[in-house]
Design a protein around this motif. Structure first.
Motif, PDB file in Angstrom:
ATOM      1  N   GLY A 104      45.101  43.792  27.396  1.00  0.00           N
ATOM      2  CA  GLY A 104      45.659  44.743  28.424  1.00  0.00           C
ATOM      3  C   GLY A 104      47.113  44.355  28.601  1.00  0.00           C
ATOM      4  N   GLY A 105      47.467  43.232  28.083  1.00  0.00           N
ATOM      5  CA  GLY A 105      49.236  42.909  28.113  1.00  0.00           C
ATOM      6  C   GLY A 105      49.676  42.681  29.301  1.00  0.00           C
ATOM      7  N   ARG A 106      48.734  41.976  30.144  1.00  0.00           N
ATOM      8  CA  ARG A 106      49.252  41.706  31.562  1.00  0.00           C
ATOM      9  C   ARG A 106      49.348  40.119  31.602  1.00  0.00           C
ATOM     10  NH1 ARG A 106      47.119  45.655  35.092  1.00  0.00           N
ATOM     11  NH2 ARG A 106      48.544  44.785  36.881  1.00  0.00           N
ATOM     12  N   GLN A 107      50.217  39.865  32.590  1.00  0.00           N
ATOM     13  CA  GLN A 107      50.442  38.460  32.848  1.00  0.00           C
ATOM     14  C   GLN A 107      49.695  38.151  34.251  1.00  0.00           C
ATOM     15  OE1 GLN A 107      54.559  36.904  32.736  1.00  0.00           O
ATOM     16  NE2 GLN A 107      54.276  36.309  34.844  1.00  0.00           N
ATOM     17  N   VAL A 108      49.164  36.957  34.178  1.00  0.00           N
ATOM     18  CA  VAL A 108      48.622  36.257  35.503  1.00  0.00           C
ATOM     19  C   VAL A 108      49.420  35.036  35.871  1.00  0.00           C
ATOM     20  CG1 VAL A 108      46.286  35.198  36.256  1.00  0.00           C
ATOM     21  CG2 VAL A 108      46.333  36.880  34.741  1.00  0.00           C
ATOM     22  N   ASP A 109      49.859  35.484  37.146  1.00  0.00           N
ATOM     23  CA  ASP A 109      50.575  34.164  37.972  1.00  0.00           C
ATOM     24  C   ASP A 109      49.704  33.272  39.007  1.00  0.00           C
ATOM     25  OD1 ASP A 109      52.857  35.266  36.700  1.00  0.00           O
ATOM     26  OD2 ASP A 109      53.200  36.671  38.239  1.00  0.00           O
ATOM     27  N   LEU A 110      49.602  32.122  38.499  1.00  0.00           N
ATOM     28  CA  LEU A 110      48.716  31.039  39.519  1.00  0.00           C
ATOM     29  C   LEU A 110      49.666  30.416  40.443  1.00  0.00           C
ATOM     30  CD1 LEU A 110      46.149  29.725  36.863  1.00  0.00           C
ATOM     31  CD2 LEU A 110      46.136  31.624  38.332  1.00  0.00           C
ATOM     32  N   HIS A 111      49.351  30.806  41.566  1.00  0.00           N
ATOM     33  CA  HIS A 111      50.292  30.203  42.670  1.00  0.00           C
ATOM     34  C   HIS A 111      49.608  28.871  43.276  1.00  0.00           C
ATOM     35  CE1 HIS A 111      53.509  33.212  43.167  1.00  0.00           C
ATOM     36  NE2 HIS A 111      52.483  33.899  42.847  1.00  0.00           N
ATOM     37  N   LEU A 112      49.985  27.687  42.958  1.00  0.00           N
ATOM     38  CA  LEU A 112      49.111  26.605  43.157  1.00  0.00           C
ATOM     39  C   LEU A 112      49.134  25.999  44.541  1.00  0.00           C
ATOM     40  CD1 LEU A 112      50.181  24.557  39.837  1.00  0.00           C
ATOM     41  CD2 LEU A 112      48.076  26.251  40.085  1.00  0.00           C
ATOM     42  N   ILE A 113      48.135  25.369  44.800  1.00  0.00           N
ATOM     43  CA  ILE A 113      48.270  24.684  46.243  1.00  0.00           C
ATOM     44  C   ILE A 113      49.290  23.602  46.313  1.00  0.00           C
ATOM     45  CG2 ILE A 113      46.688  23.366  47.934  1.00  0.00           C
ATOM     46  CD1 ILE A 113      44.231  24.857  46.741  1.00  0.00           C
TER      47      ILE A 113
END
Length: 97
Positions: free
Chosen positions: A26-35
């Motif tokens: 899908g050409g999407r980016q995933v951003d993981l905001h860490l604890i």
């Protein structure tokens, strides 16, 4: 898991494998905001947000942000690496962009 889609401006329910598929095809980016902040094993790099995206559906890249500042480092991964390195369930917030 609940993920905020920044394109559609809504919260969606997706699984970990769904996120990988959205990146790969899908050409999407995933951003993981860490604890909390993370560091590499050498203590060279510290970050609090991971940005994951796909290069060509088989290869993935992870870039880093610390306190709102993009860092110049990145790591490359194949699909098998993602099962060890990509951990959206451990993030306090997950965004799909």
């Amino acid at each position: 898991m609940k993920v905020y889609d920044t394109v559609k401006k809504e919260e969606v329910e997706v699984g970990e494998k769904d996120l990988i598929e959205l990146m790969a095809s899908g050409g999407r980016q995933v951003d993981l905001h860490l604890i909390g902040k993370k560091s590499d094993e050498d203590g060279y790099l510290t970050w609090d947000v991971e940005h994951w995206s796909s290069i060509d559906g088989k290869r993935f890249i992870r870039t880093f942000t610390l306190e709102g500042r993009e860092l110049g480092e990145s790591t490359g991964h194949n699909i098998y690496d993602l099962y060890n390195e990509f951990k959206p369930l451990e993030a306090k917030k997950v965004e799909l962009s």
